[in-house]
Design a protein around this motif. Structure first.
Motif, PDB file in Angstrom:
ATOM      1  N   ASN A 151       0.815  -1.218   0.000  1.00  0.00           N
ATOM      2  CA  ASN A 151       0.000   0.000   0.000  1.00  0.00           C
ATOM      3  C   ASN A 151       0.848   1.269   0.000  1.00  0.00           C
ATOM      4  O   ASN A 151       0.309   2.373   0.025  1.00  0.00           O
ATOM      5  CB  ASN A 151      -0.933   0.012   1.214  1.00  0.00           C
ATOM      6  CG  ASN A 151      -0.177  -0.128   2.537  1.00  0.00           C
ATOM      7  OD1 ASN A 151       0.932  -0.677   2.551  1.00  0.00           O
ATOM      8  ND2 ASN A 151      -0.743   0.355   3.618  1.00  0.00           N
ATOM      9  N   ARG A 152       2.153   1.121  -0.041  1.00  0.00           N
ATOM     10  CA  ARG A 152       3.059   2.267  -0.050  1.00  0.00           C
ATOM     11  C   ARG A 152       3.172   2.802  -1.470  1.00  0.00           C
ATOM     12  O   ARG A 152       3.488   2.058  -2.397  1.00  0.00           O
ATOM     13  CB  ARG A 152       4.437   1.833   0.455  1.00  0.00           C
ATOM     14  CG  ARG A 152       5.414   2.966   0.720  1.00  0.00           C
ATOM     15  CD  ARG A 152       5.108   3.674   2.000  1.00  0.00           C
ATOM     16  NE  ARG A 152       6.240   4.484   2.441  1.00  0.00           N
ATOM     17  CZ  ARG A 152       6.155   5.399   3.387  1.00  0.00           C
ATOM     18  NH1 ARG A 152       4.990   5.616   3.983  1.00  0.00           N
ATOM     19  NH2 ARG A 152       7.219   6.079   3.748  1.00  0.00           N
ATOM     20  N   HIS A 153       2.934   4.102  -1.667  1.00  0.00           N
ATOM     21  CA  HIS A 153       2.995   4.684  -3.010  1.00  0.00           C
ATOM     22  C   HIS A 153       4.425   4.672  -3.523  1.00  0.00           C
ATOM     23  O   HIS A 153       5.385   4.840  -2.762  1.00  0.00           O
ATOM     24  CB  HIS A 153       2.460   6.118  -2.986  1.00  0.00           C
ATOM     25  CG  HIS A 153       2.115   6.659  -4.332  1.00  0.00           C
ATOM     26  ND1 HIS A 153       3.077   7.110  -5.217  1.00  0.00           N
ATOM     27  CD2 HIS A 153       0.929   6.809  -4.953  1.00  0.00           C
ATOM     28  CE1 HIS A 153       2.491   7.521  -6.327  1.00  0.00           C
ATOM     29  NE2 HIS A 153       1.185   7.356  -6.202  1.00  0.00           N
ATOM     30  N   ASP A 154       4.554   4.485  -4.836  1.00  0.00           N
ATOM     31  CA  ASP A 154       5.882   4.435  -5.458  1.00  0.00           C
ATOM     32  C   ASP A 154       6.728   5.662  -5.115  1.00  0.00           C
ATOM     33  O   ASP A 154       7.939   5.554  -4.902  1.00  0.00           O
ATOM     34  CB  ASP A 154       5.748   4.328  -6.978  1.00  0.00           C
ATOM     35  CG  ASP A 154       5.256   2.962  -7.427  1.00  0.00           C
ATOM     36  OD1 ASP A 154       5.273   2.031  -6.616  1.00  0.00           O
ATOM     37  OD2 ASP A 154       4.853   2.835  -8.600  1.00  0.00           O
ATOM     38  N   LYS A 156       6.837   7.391  -2.473  1.00  0.00           N
ATOM     39  CA  LYS A 156       7.371   7.322  -1.112  1.00  0.00           C
ATOM     40  C   LYS A 156       8.636   6.464  -1.026  1.00  0.00           C
ATOM     41  O   LYS A 156       9.400   6.577  -0.058  1.00  0.00           O
ATOM     42  CB  LYS A 156       6.309   6.758  -0.159  1.00  0.00           C
ATOM     43  CG  LYS A 156       5.023   7.577  -0.086  1.00  0.00           C
ATOM     44  CD  LYS A 156       5.249   8.938   0.528  1.00  0.00           C
ATOM     45  CE  LYS A 156       3.942   9.702   0.698  1.00  0.00           C
ATOM     46  NZ  LYS A 156       4.145  11.049   1.283  1.00  0.00           N
ATOM     47  N   GLY A 185       3.152   7.278 -12.494  1.00  0.00           N
ATOM     48  CA  GLY A 185       2.944   7.204 -11.048  1.00  0.00           C
ATOM     49  C   GLY A 185       3.819   8.170 -10.269  1.00  0.00           C
ATOM     50  O   GLY A 185       3.560   8.422  -9.091  1.00  0.00           O
ATOM     51  N   TYR A 186       4.846   8.707 -10.908  1.00  0.00           N
ATOM     52  CA  TYR A 186       5.765   9.622 -10.240  1.00  0.00           C
ATOM     53  C   TYR A 186       5.526  11.082 -10.641  1.00  0.00           C
ATOM     54  O   TYR A 186       6.339  11.943 -10.324  1.00  0.00           O
ATOM     55  CB  TYR A 186       7.209   9.233 -10.569  1.00  0.00           C
ATOM     56  CG  TYR A 186       7.609   7.864 -10.086  1.00  0.00           C
ATOM     57  CD1 TYR A 186       8.194   7.681  -8.837  1.00  0.00           C
ATOM     58  CD2 TYR A 186       7.386   6.732 -10.874  1.00  0.00           C
ATOM     59  CE1 TYR A 186       8.563   6.419  -8.394  1.00  0.00           C
ATOM     60  CE2 TYR A 186       7.751   5.464 -10.438  1.00  0.00           C
ATOM     61  CZ  TYR A 186       8.330   5.319  -9.200  1.00  0.00           C
ATOM     62  OH  TYR A 186       8.679   4.067  -8.766  1.00  0.00           O
TER      63      TYR A 186
END
Length: 271
Positions: A151-154, A156, A185-186
């Motif tokens: 569940n950690r966003h890329d 982060k 996503g970034y």
């Protein structure tokens, strides 16, 4: 086509492994003879490439408890990380790491028994999962890898990934810039700022934009896909398709070993 045995350890690979092994504990007080290091290493590679459970290890390869103990001993000594670093140095001497174009991407996998560095996977009905964030050079050679919950966003994980290169990164210069390719996503100021702070030239594209550039720009070469291919290469080690390790450090050790084996295979080709 001849059958391949990806769990086999060649003599050339073993010659790179042997100098990095931790010192053998003293048996001055007696006890059973220690399992041969090469035999133990080959059994660990067999676990990595086939994905079988520890207690399903064929007896002719070694006692599963002994091999697991050796794996834990070597993980705590940092052996698997050192092997990956040594492989990168050898590859850099023979072929040269392509620092000019690098790429980062994340991949998620199931982690039903995982404890640390796991989280609810948003693409798998909230089941427990792990995310690995990978940095590669322009040819897809793995340079850094970190793990966290699914569940950690890329974004982060971007800083830890860029700061986690396991060998010395050459300083970028105006005449030798270093480009970093990222997917959509970034997108956003925070990721771009972190990339530029580390003196990379950011290239943040969606798949649609990459395809359009390829059509509109003659000779254009998409460069981000190499990191996705490397994730696929890593998944050929079936132990990594699903994270069965409870401890995050054990899962990382297998990842480091997979990266090392991938690189040493290329070193043998170029050597």
């Amino acid at each position: 086509m001849a059958r391949t045995y990806p769990w086999k350890v060649s003599d050339a690979f073993w010659e790179g492994v042997k100098p990095l092994l931790p010192a053998t504990p003293s048996h001055a007080k007696g006890g059973r003879p220690r399992m041969d290091d090469r035999r133990a290493f080959e059994a660990i590679i067999y676990i990595l490439r086939t994905g079988i459970q520890w207690n399903a290890l064929p007896r002719e390869l070694g006692a599963s408890s002994t091999v697991h103990d050796r794996f834990q001993e070597w993980e705590q000594a940092g052996f698997f990380m050192a092997l990956w670093q040594a492989g990168l140095c050898m590859y850099d001497e023979l072929e040269g790491i392509q620092w000019e174009w690098q790429a980062v991407d994340g991949a998620m996998t199931k982690a039903p028994f995982g404890k640390a560095a796991t989280g609810a996977n948003p693409t798998d009905r909230g089941k427990r999962g792990v995310k690995r964030s990978l940095l590669t050079d322009g040819a897809g050679i793995p340079l850094a890898i970190v793990i966290d919950g699914a569940n950690r966003h890329d974004v982060k994980l971007l800083c830890a990934t860029l700061d986690g290169i396991v060998i010395a990164r050459p300083e970028p210069a105006e005449e030798q810039p270093q480009h970093l390719c990222l997917d959509a996503g970034y997108v956003g100021a925070p990721a771009r700022q972190e990339v530029e702070t580390r003196h990379y030239v950011p290239h943040i594209r969606s798949r649609g934009e990459e395809k359009q550039e390829k059509v509109l720009t003659p000779g254009h070469r998409a460069r981000r896909w190499v990191v996705e291919r490397t994730h696929s290469w890593i998944n050929r080690s079936r132990r990594l398709l699903v994270r069965w390790e409870k401890k995050g450090e054990n899962y990382l050790a297998f990842l480091h070993l997979a990266c090392a084996q991938l690189i040493f295979a290329k070193v043998e080709v170029f050597g």
